[in-house]
Design an enzyme around this catalytic site. Structure first.
Site, mmCIF file in Angstrom:
data_model
loop_
_atom_site.group_PDB
_atom_site.id
_atom_site.type_symbol
_atom_site.label_atom_id
_atom_site.label_comp_id
_atom_site.label_asym_id
_atom_site.label_seq_id
_atom_site.Cartn_x
_atom_site.Cartn_y
_atom_site.Cartn_z
ATOM 1 N N CYS A 110 -1.940 -1.276 -2.742
ATOM 2 C CA CYS A 110 -1.420 -1.393 -4.103
ATOM 3 C C CYS A 110 -1.433 -0.023 -4.760
ATOM 4 C CB CYS A 110 -2.308 -2.366 -4.890
ATOM 5 S SG CYS A 110 -1.803 -2.585 -6.602
ATOM 6 N N HIS A 152 1.952 -10.925 -4.451
ATOM 7 C CA HIS A 152 1.168 -9.761 -4.869
ATOM 8 C C HIS A 152 1.635 -9.263 -6.242
ATOM 9 C CE1 HIS A 152 -0.825 -5.714 -4.029
ATOM 10 N NE2 HIS A 152 -0.049 -5.456 -5.056
ATOM 11 N N GLU A 153 2.945 -9.109 -6.385
ATOM 12 C CA GLU A 153 3.477 -8.572 -7.647
ATOM 13 C C GLU A 153 3.233 -9.531 -8.809
ATOM 14 O OE1 GLU A 153 4.134 -5.585 -7.884
ATOM 15 O OE2 GLU A 153 4.277 -5.174 -5.750
ATOM 16 N N HIS A 156 -0.138 -9.562 -10.458
ATOM 17 C CA HIS A 156 -0.363 -8.528 -11.479
ATOM 18 C C HIS A 156 -0.103 -9.072 -12.892
ATOM 19 C CE1 HIS A 156 -1.216 -4.875 -9.250
ATOM 20 N NE2 HIS A 156 -0.201 -5.071 -8.432
HETATM 21 NI NI NI Z 1 0.012 -3.950 -6.616
#
Ligand code: NI
Length: 194
Positions: A110, A152-153, A156
């Site tokens: 990341c 994953h995104e 966030h």
């Molecule tokens: Ni990331």
């Protein structure tokens, strides 16, 4: 356009839920998007979420270049995962729905944890929806690495970084060290921060 500073793990913005984008077509969203695209291109990453550039809004961008898709195809050969190139996608106010219970583990990195990597379980198959900055509705099914990147995104946007998803912390460390100790038949940490 501008290259934006990327927040690193520990910054409070990265652990806070982001707000819904009220008007995806608003001029300030276009400016932010242009800056995010330029920032992602500058660092050579796979994806970027708005909170990573200090904007607590539900917006992510990502792409899977052909070279990376080929690497995933090689690594996951036989698993039948979707390994196609994915064009640059702008996803505003995204929602994710897992398709089935199946999960798989692979190494992630990341941009907010430079130099580190960890092995993270993710749903193998998902459906995701959202809108683009042009107001187009996006609805896709994704598998494998594509599904991993989106999960994953979008994490966030809920204030979650990938180490919080790791179930075995012995599989988390500096990329340089993790590559050195890897076994030939295990998943390898890859370049390309998502
Ligand atoms: Ni990331």
């Amino acid at each position: 356009m501008a290259i934006l500073k990327i927040a690193r793990m520990g910054h409070p913005l990265l652990s806070a839920p982001a707000a819904t984008v009220a008007d995806p077509g608003a001029p300030e969203i276009r400016v932010l998007l242009a800056d995010m695209l330029e920032t992602l291109a500058d660092v050579g990453g796979i994806g970027l979420a708005a909170p990573q550039v200090h904007q607590p809004l539900r917006m992510v961008i990502f792409h899977i270049p052909a070279a990376r898709a080929a690497a995933e195809r090689y690594r996951d050969s036989g698993l039948g995962e979707d390994d196609a190139e994915v064009p640059l996608t702008v996803l505003i106010n995204p929602e994710i729905e897992p398709l089935g219970e199946e999960t798989a583990e692979a190494f992630e990195s990341c941009l907010s944890l430079p130099g580190m990597t960890g092995r993270v379980p993710r749903f193998t198959r998902i459906r995701y929806t959202g809108v683009s900055h042009l107001g187009e509705v996006i609805e896709r099914q994704a598998e494998g690495f594509h599904a991993r990147v989106v999960q994953h995104e979008c994490d966030h946007l809920d204030g979650i970084l990938y180490p919080q998803r790791i179930t075995d912390l012995s599989q988390f460390g500096f990329t340089e060290e993790m590559k050195r100790r890897r076994e030939p038949d295990t998943l390898e940490p890859e370049e390309g921060d998502i």
